[in-house]
Design an enzyme around this catalytic site. Structure first.
Site, PDB file in Angstrom:
ATOM      1  N   SER A   1     -23.138 -14.354  -5.044  1.00 20.22           N
ATOM      2  CA  SER A   1     -24.413 -14.675  -5.701  1.00 20.22           C
ATOM      3  C   SER A   1     -24.925 -13.504  -6.413  1.00 20.22           C
ATOM      4  O   SER A   1     -25.872 -13.636  -7.266  1.00 20.22           O
ATOM      5  CB  SER A   1     -25.659 -14.621  -4.715  1.00 20.22           C
ATOM      6  OG  SER A   1     -24.999 -16.000  -3.724  1.00 20.22           O
TER       7      SER A   1
ATOM      8  N   HIS B   1     -31.996  -9.235  -0.804  1.00 15.96           N
ATOM      9  CA  HIS B   1     -30.784  -9.985  -0.987  1.00 15.96           C
ATOM     10  C   HIS B   1     -30.103 -10.323  -2.170  1.00 15.96           C
ATOM     11  O   HIS B   1     -30.955  -9.726  -3.305  1.00 15.96           O
ATOM     12  CB  HIS B   1     -30.837 -11.222  -0.193  1.00 15.96           C
ATOM     13  CG  HIS B   1     -29.736 -12.062   0.358  1.00 15.96           C
ATOM     14  ND1 HIS B   1     -29.067 -12.877   0.226  1.00 15.96           N
ATOM     15  CD2 HIS B   1     -28.931 -11.438   1.261  1.00 15.96           C
ATOM     16  CE1 HIS B   1     -28.011 -13.568   0.712  1.00 15.96           C
ATOM     17  NE2 HIS B   1     -27.855 -12.283   1.569  1.00 15.96           N
TER      18      HIS B   1
ATOM     19  N   GLU C   1     -43.940  -8.990  13.919  1.00  9.51           N
ATOM     20  CA  GLU C   1     -43.718 -10.230  14.503  1.00  9.51           C
ATOM     21  C   GLU C   1     -43.057 -10.331  15.790  1.00  9.51           C
ATOM     22  O   GLU C   1     -43.324 -10.981  16.790  1.00  9.51           O
ATOM     23  CB  GLU C   1     -42.864 -11.328  13.508  1.00  9.51           C
ATOM     24  CG  GLU C   1     -42.726 -12.784  13.848  1.00  9.51           C
ATOM     25  CD  GLU C   1     -42.147 -13.291  12.767  1.00  9.51           C
ATOM     26  OE1 GLU C   1     -41.760 -14.462  13.043  1.00  9.51           O
ATOM     27  OE2 GLU C   1     -41.494 -12.659  11.849  1.00  9.51           O
TER      28      GLU C   1
ATOM     29  N   ASP D   1     -27.613 -22.132   0.554  1.00 10.25           N
ATOM     30  CA  ASP D   1     -26.172 -21.558   0.677  1.00 10.25           C
ATOM     31  C   ASP D   1     -25.928 -21.325   2.384  1.00 10.25           C
ATOM     32  O   ASP D   1     -24.825 -21.276   2.539  1.00 10.25           O
ATOM     33  CB  ASP D   1     -26.309 -20.151  -0.108  1.00 10.25           C
ATOM     34  CG  ASP D   1     -25.002 -19.259   0.132  1.00 10.25           C
ATOM     35  OD1 ASP D   1     -23.976 -19.535  -0.405  1.00 10.25           O
ATOM     36  OD2 ASP D   1     -24.954 -18.078   0.817  1.00 10.25           O
TER      37      ASP D   1
ATOM     38  N   ASP E   1     -26.629 -20.824  -8.741  1.00 14.45           N
ATOM     39  CA  ASP E   1     -25.840 -19.706  -8.811  1.00 14.45           C
ATOM     40  C   ASP E   1     -24.397 -19.958  -8.851  1.00 14.45           C
ATOM     41  O   ASP E   1     -23.512 -19.309  -9.582  1.00 14.45           O
ATOM     42  CB  ASP E   1     -26.235 -18.534  -8.169  1.00 14.45           C
ATOM     43  CG  ASP E   1     -26.156 -18.773  -6.550  1.00 14.45           C
ATOM     44  OD1 ASP E   1     -26.053 -19.919  -6.196  1.00 14.45           O
ATOM     45  OD2 ASP E   1     -26.514 -17.713  -6.099  1.00 14.45           O
TER      46      ASP E   1
END
Length: 528
Positions: free
Chosen positions: A106, A167, A229, A333, A374
């Site tokens: 990617s 990412h 969180e 993905d 991609d």
């Protein structure tokens, strides 16, 4: 096609009764499509706005399966369904290989899509002169992207993703790294040189990005600070430099005099007023955001991809000069890697929902929307199932000659490799529920994760200059088209002349006819 014919077609598509229609039905449908095609006029406007949607791993077979899934969820047979981006007037194919592999990752593919330059496997925002893991090799290899070009023209920019903001795909829009895994400084403990991790680059080198929504808080928080969180630290992943990059981002925004918001949950996200904010950073998960099928949409949960896209557009639209927005459906993905096809298809449908909303919120006259992937996955459909057979189920009517030696059934969906491999003593899918959320579909080769595929991916486009998307091209072609359409970056040479001859609304399909009419009027006045 008259109204009666259209009604028959509509009823057929809604009920799935097309399989019993005579030849006239199909002839009428094709003739109608052809008439619409012959009436087409290219939109030659300048694109004030450009939105690039990337379905990470969204192969053509994934799109086909998602199309069927959408229709079946709506009570139809499914095959006749048309996804929103499939309605776009222009479609092409992209060759996804990087310069050093047949099959891409990617980082290399997103770099190509966003910069217009193909590069090596695992490189982010750098050309192929750089070497993976070698900091010094990045010197002179940095690439500018659609984000850079848009900002140079005074446009606003935004990044929306369901993965970590650091990412491979989202980082290719703004960062430069010789290793896509260097998302935080914790990944660079033993590295020498002056390389900076991706999270650091986002905060200190990209403070002008107006909207950034995604996951990945862990790379912005010091190792001894609890995640808000989870209420505990992800010390293995959090920062070692003792910097709270979220606080740094806030400080820089305040220093620039911006009206800014940092948010990390759904309630805070919902409270953002697009009219009263300039820059927004939303980090909604320690790592990747949740799959749409599992998403907590409560106050402490996460916004959907559609909600993030909508909010981003409303914030960015305030800029009279326009905007560039990249939206990634990143978890298609991840589901494919785990051979969990149902999740992959629902992530694809979540991306389609976001595209549908972007179409609703923008004007085709001044906004180019491009939808692509991609790379692909080793994901396939086959086996001769009946029309309307559940896309997630076993093939329903297997002819005797197609039964395998073990006389067991098989699913329509299979993977070339991945964790779904069962070997010789496999389970017969006809007698189990293959439609559960976490069912792992069969694969031919045992791997911990499936691999990407090397086949071409589809690209769909609408809006100004979208007719330049056609045929088969190298993947980096897309950035050149987007830049040309919006008169930014490497494709501005034509723009000064273009704007001189096109004053007012920049749309010229009938400009020649208009000039002829004006000339006739002038001649008529002279003769009178």
């Amino acid at each position: 096609m008259d109204l009666l014919d259209f009604s028959v077609v509509l009823l057929c598509l809604m009920t799935g009764s097309c399989k019993s229609q005579p030849q006239q039905f199909w002839n009428d449908m094709a003739q109608n499509d052809m008439r619409k095609a012959m009436k087409f006029q290219p939109n030659t406007n300048v694109a004030k706005n450009v939105i690039l949607f990337i379905g990470d791993g969204m192969s053509i077979s994934t799109i086909t399966a998602a199309r069927i899934r959408r229709g079946q969820l709506q009570g139809r047979t499914g095959e006749e369904t048309v996804l929103k981006f499939e309605e776009f007037p222009h479609v092409g194919l992209l060759k996804t290989y990087p310069v050093d592999r047949q099959t891409a990752d990617s980082a290399s593919t997103a770099t190509a899509l966003l910069s217009g330059v193909k590069t090596k496997y695992y490189l982010v925002g750098l050309d192929a002169t750089a070497k993976r893991g070698d900091c010094a090799s990045a010197k002179g290899a940095r690439l500018k992207t659609m984000v850079d070009w848009a900002e140079e023209e005074g446009k606003s920019t935004g990044i929306v993703t369901t993965t970590r903001l650091t990412h491979a795909t989202p980082s290719s829009a703004y960062a430069h790294s010789v290793d896509r895994d260097w998302e935080g400084d914790v990944n660079m403990d033993d590295k020498t040189g002056k390389c900076r991790d991706v999270a650091h680059q986002f905060v200190f080198e990209n403070r002008n990005i107006e909207v950034a929504f995604g996951g990945g808080r862990r790379h912005f928080i010091p190792y001894d600070v609890a995640d808000p969180e989870a209420n505990f630290t992800y010390a293995k992943y959090q920062r070692r430099d003792n910097r709270n990059l979220i606080d740094c981002w806030k400080f820089l925004q305040d220093e620039d005099g911006k009206r800014f918001k940092y948010v990390w949950n759904k309630q805070q996200f919902d409270d953002i007023d697009p009219d009263n904010v300039d820059n927004v950073l939303g980090l909604f998960a320690p790592s990747h955001m949740q799959y749409e099928m599992e998403r907590d949409d409560g106050p402490q949960g996460e916004p959907s991809l559609t909600e993030m896209t909508t909010k981003a557009i409303k914030i960015l639209q305030k800029n009279d000069k326009g905007f560039f927005l990249m939206v990634e459906g990143g978890r298609i993905d991840h589901a494919h890697h785990d051979n969990k096809a149902k999740k992959a298809l629902h992530e694809t449908l979540a991306l389609e929902d976001a595209v549908r909303e972007a179409v609703r919120l923008t004007d085709e006259e001044d906004t180019m929307i491009v939808v692509t992937a991609d790379h692909s996955h080793v994901f396939s459909l086959g086996g001769y199932p009946s029309r309307g057979n559940d896309i997630l189920a076993a093939v329903d009517d297997v002819p005797e000659q197609y039964l395998p030696p073990d006389r067991k059934g098989f699913t329509t969906i299979t993977y070339g490799n991945g964790p779904g491999f069962e070997g010789g003593n496999r389970t017969d899918p006809r007698y189990i529920d293959t439609t559960t959320d976490d069912y792992v579909f069969p694969s031919a080769v045992p791997l911990g994760q499936d691999t990407h595929g090397a086949d071409d991916v589809a690209v769909y486009a609408r809006g100004p200059m979208s007719h330049l998307i056609h045929g088969v091209h190298e993947q980096n072609y897309v950035a050149h088209v987007m830049a040309y359409a919006s008169c930014i970056g490497i494709n501005k040479a034509h723009c000064a002349h273009y704007r001189v001859i096109n004053t007012g609304p920049i749309h010229t399909p009938h400009s020649g006819l208009l000039l002829v009419v004006i000339a006739c009027i002038l001649l008529l006045n002279i003769r009178l």
